[in-house]
Scaffold this motif. Structure first.
Motif, mmCIF file in Angstrom:
data_model
loop_
_atom_site.group_PDB
_atom_site.id
_atom_site.type_symbol
_atom_site.label_atom_id
_atom_site.label_comp_id
_atom_site.label_asym_id
_atom_site.label_seq_id
_atom_site.Cartn_x
_atom_site.Cartn_y
_atom_site.Cartn_z
ATOM 1 N N UNK A 26 0.884 -1.097 -0.027
ATOM 2 C CA UNK A 26 0.031 -0.135 -0.154
ATOM 3 C C UNK A 26 0.684 1.067 -0.042
ATOM 4 N N UNK A 27 0.396 2.360 -0.226
ATOM 5 C CA UNK A 27 1.014 3.700 -0.258
ATOM 6 C C UNK A 27 1.318 3.912 1.248
ATOM 7 N N UNK A 28 2.335 4.656 1.375
ATOM 8 C CA UNK A 28 2.572 4.864 2.926
ATOM 9 C C UNK A 28 1.685 6.232 3.093
ATOM 10 N N UNK A 29 1.327 7.055 2.144
ATOM 11 C CA UNK A 29 0.526 8.148 2.364
ATOM 12 C C UNK A 29 -1.127 8.005 2.288
ATOM 13 N N UNK A 30 -1.527 7.388 1.505
ATOM 14 C CA UNK A 30 -3.051 7.257 1.190
ATOM 15 C C UNK A 30 -3.503 5.981 1.593
ATOM 16 N N UNK A 31 -2.601 4.813 1.791
ATOM 17 C CA UNK A 31 -3.241 3.626 2.236
ATOM 18 C C UNK A 31 -3.767 2.795 0.997
ATOM 19 N N UNK A 32 -3.749 3.239 -0.117
ATOM 20 C CA UNK A 32 -4.591 2.432 -1.296
ATOM 21 C C UNK A 32 -3.397 1.327 -1.555
ATOM 22 N N UNK A 33 -4.096 0.216 -1.801
ATOM 23 C CA UNK A 33 -3.136 -0.958 -2.307
ATOM 24 C C UNK A 33 -2.978 -0.702 -3.697
ATOM 25 N N UNK A 34 -1.502 -1.155 -3.894
ATOM 26 C CA UNK A 34 -0.909 -0.742 -5.131
ATOM 27 C C UNK A 34 -0.966 -1.921 -6.156
ATOM 28 N N UNK A 35 -1.252 -1.658 -7.332
ATOM 29 C CA UNK A 35 -1.356 -2.685 -8.449
ATOM 30 C C UNK A 35 -0.206 -3.335 -8.825
ATOM 31 N N UNK A 36 0.006 -4.582 -8.870
ATOM 32 C CA UNK A 36 1.414 -5.242 -9.164
ATOM 33 C C UNK A 36 1.998 -4.758 -10.204
ATOM 34 N N UNK A 37 1.473 -4.099 -11.223
ATOM 35 C CA UNK A 37 2.217 -3.432 -12.316
ATOM 36 C C UNK A 37 3.002 -2.143 -11.751
ATOM 37 N N UNK A 38 2.837 -1.651 -10.644
ATOM 38 C CA UNK A 38 3.318 -0.661 -10.079
ATOM 39 C C UNK A 38 4.348 -0.750 -9.080
ATOM 40 N N UNK A 39 4.817 -2.428 -8.976
ATOM 41 C CA UNK A 39 5.830 -2.911 -8.012
ATOM 42 C C UNK A 39 6.979 -3.380 -8.547
ATOM 43 N N UNK A 40 7.048 -3.230 -9.925
ATOM 44 C CA UNK A 40 8.342 -3.837 -10.783
ATOM 45 C C UNK A 40 9.435 -3.057 -10.366
ATOM 46 N N UNK A 41 10.417 -3.863 -9.599
ATOM 47 C CA UNK A 41 11.603 -3.141 -8.905
ATOM 48 C C UNK A 41 12.235 -2.037 -10.277
ATOM 49 N N UNK A 42 12.654 -0.812 -9.926
ATOM 50 C CA UNK A 42 13.282 0.193 -10.777
ATOM 51 C C UNK A 42 12.487 0.760 -11.584
ATOM 52 N N UNK A 43 11.936 -0.089 -12.587
ATOM 53 C CA UNK A 43 11.244 0.484 -13.717
ATOM 54 C C UNK A 43 9.982 1.138 -13.407
ATOM 55 N N UNK A 44 9.147 0.407 -12.366
ATOM 56 C CA UNK A 44 7.957 1.132 -11.896
ATOM 57 C C UNK A 44 8.339 2.614 -11.248
ATOM 58 N N UNK A 45 9.250 2.793 -10.449
ATOM 59 C CA UNK A 45 9.836 3.802 -9.918
ATOM 60 C C UNK A 45 9.709 5.027 -10.821
ATOM 61 N N UNK A 46 10.390 4.799 -12.147
ATOM 62 C CA UNK A 46 10.628 5.729 -13.139
ATOM 63 C C UNK A 46 9.089 5.812 -13.979
ATOM 64 N N UNK A 47 8.658 4.790 -14.087
ATOM 65 C CA UNK A 47 7.402 4.940 -14.964
ATOM 66 C C UNK A 47 6.334 5.785 -14.441
ATOM 67 N N UNK A 48 6.282 5.973 -12.831
ATOM 68 C CA UNK A 48 5.170 6.513 -12.079
ATOM 69 C C UNK A 48 6.014 7.862 -11.541
ATOM 70 N N UNK A 49 7.019 8.080 -12.039
ATOM 71 C CA UNK A 49 7.729 9.433 -11.916
ATOM 72 C C UNK A 49 8.106 9.601 -10.632
ATOM 73 N N UNK A 50 8.334 8.543 -9.831
ATOM 74 C CA UNK A 50 8.651 8.607 -8.317
ATOM 75 C C UNK A 50 7.617 9.247 -7.576
#
Length: 229
Positions: A26-50
């Motif tokens: 989950x997001x530490x700020x809004x506590x919403x569950x994060x989709x698996x697509x947004x959990x791919x190491x390194x790539x997801x961080x840049x895809x989501x622009x941090x």
């Protein structure tokens, strides 16, 4: 390696924030569950622009740094170690990472991770052949690392009236010592002291903090140097 780094950071985050270890991310700020697509190491961080896909709050960059460091570390493990050693030191690094993060953020050594490191060390010792002499050697190594910090801290306590190291540091170095030789244990301890001194002096110069009021996560330095060593 990047997956291992992501897991290590998530495990530490759960320990720090009293969350269940086996849980939906989950997001530490809004506590919403994060989709698996947004959990791919390194790539997801840049895809989501941090930033979180939902609340747009910035994602902790520590996660990215863990993934990058572990990815690089595992590459070196894979190149220089055989499959068994790669597996053992890969597992060891995951739990060193957990202790690194809990000590850095909350100044406590995760006991569960210490226990797992001891188990890893024992498995590494008795596989594939059991030898009681090696067990005795591991006990002596543990005592050597434990006493090194205990004696220095006790002497400092006699002189200054306060302990020079945290209570968990001696248990951490003792536990880690079982994976190394006596020379390497001394190297790890001295390198951790030097690294801690450099960072401590830098903090004093930059933030103008008082030396007597400053506390440094020495366990984090031990974990970092051990992983490199």
């Amino acid at each position: 390696g990047t997956i291992a780094g992501s897991f290590s950071h998530a495990f530490a985050d759960g320990c720090i924030n009293n969350k269940k270890i086996f849980r939906r991310s989950t997001c530490n700020h809004c506590n919403k569950s994060v989709n698996w697509l947004h959990l791919i190491p390194i790539f997801s961080f840049f895809f989501l622009k941090g930033k979180c896909i939902y609340c747009k709050k910035e994602i902790d960059i520590d996660t990215l740094l863990f993934e990058l460091f572990f990815g690089s570390l595992f590459i070196f493990y894979f190149i220089y170690l055989d499959v068994w050693e790669f597996f053992i030191f890969g597992l060891l690094s995951i739990f060193l990472g957990i202790i690194f993060e809990t000590d850095r953020k909350k100044m406590f050594i995760n006991v569960f991770s210490l226990s797992v490191i001891i188990i890893i060390s024992l498995v590494h010792t008795i596989w594939p052949l059991f030898d009681y002499k090696i067990i005795i050697e591991k006990i002596l190594l543990f005592s050597f690392g434990w006493l090194m910090i205990f004696l220095i801290s006790y002497c400092y306590f006699i002189i200054k009236g306060i302990h020079g190291f945290g209570s968990g540091d001696k248990w951490l170095l003792g536990t880690i010592s079982t994976m190394f030789s006596y020379q390497e244990v001394i190297f790890i301890f001295l390198s951790s002291c030097i690294l801690g001194s450099i960072i401590g002096i830098s903090i004093i110069i930059i933030s103008k903090k008082s030396l007597t009021k400053m506390k440094l996560p020495f366990g984090s330095f031990i974990c970092f140097v051990s992983a490199i060593c």
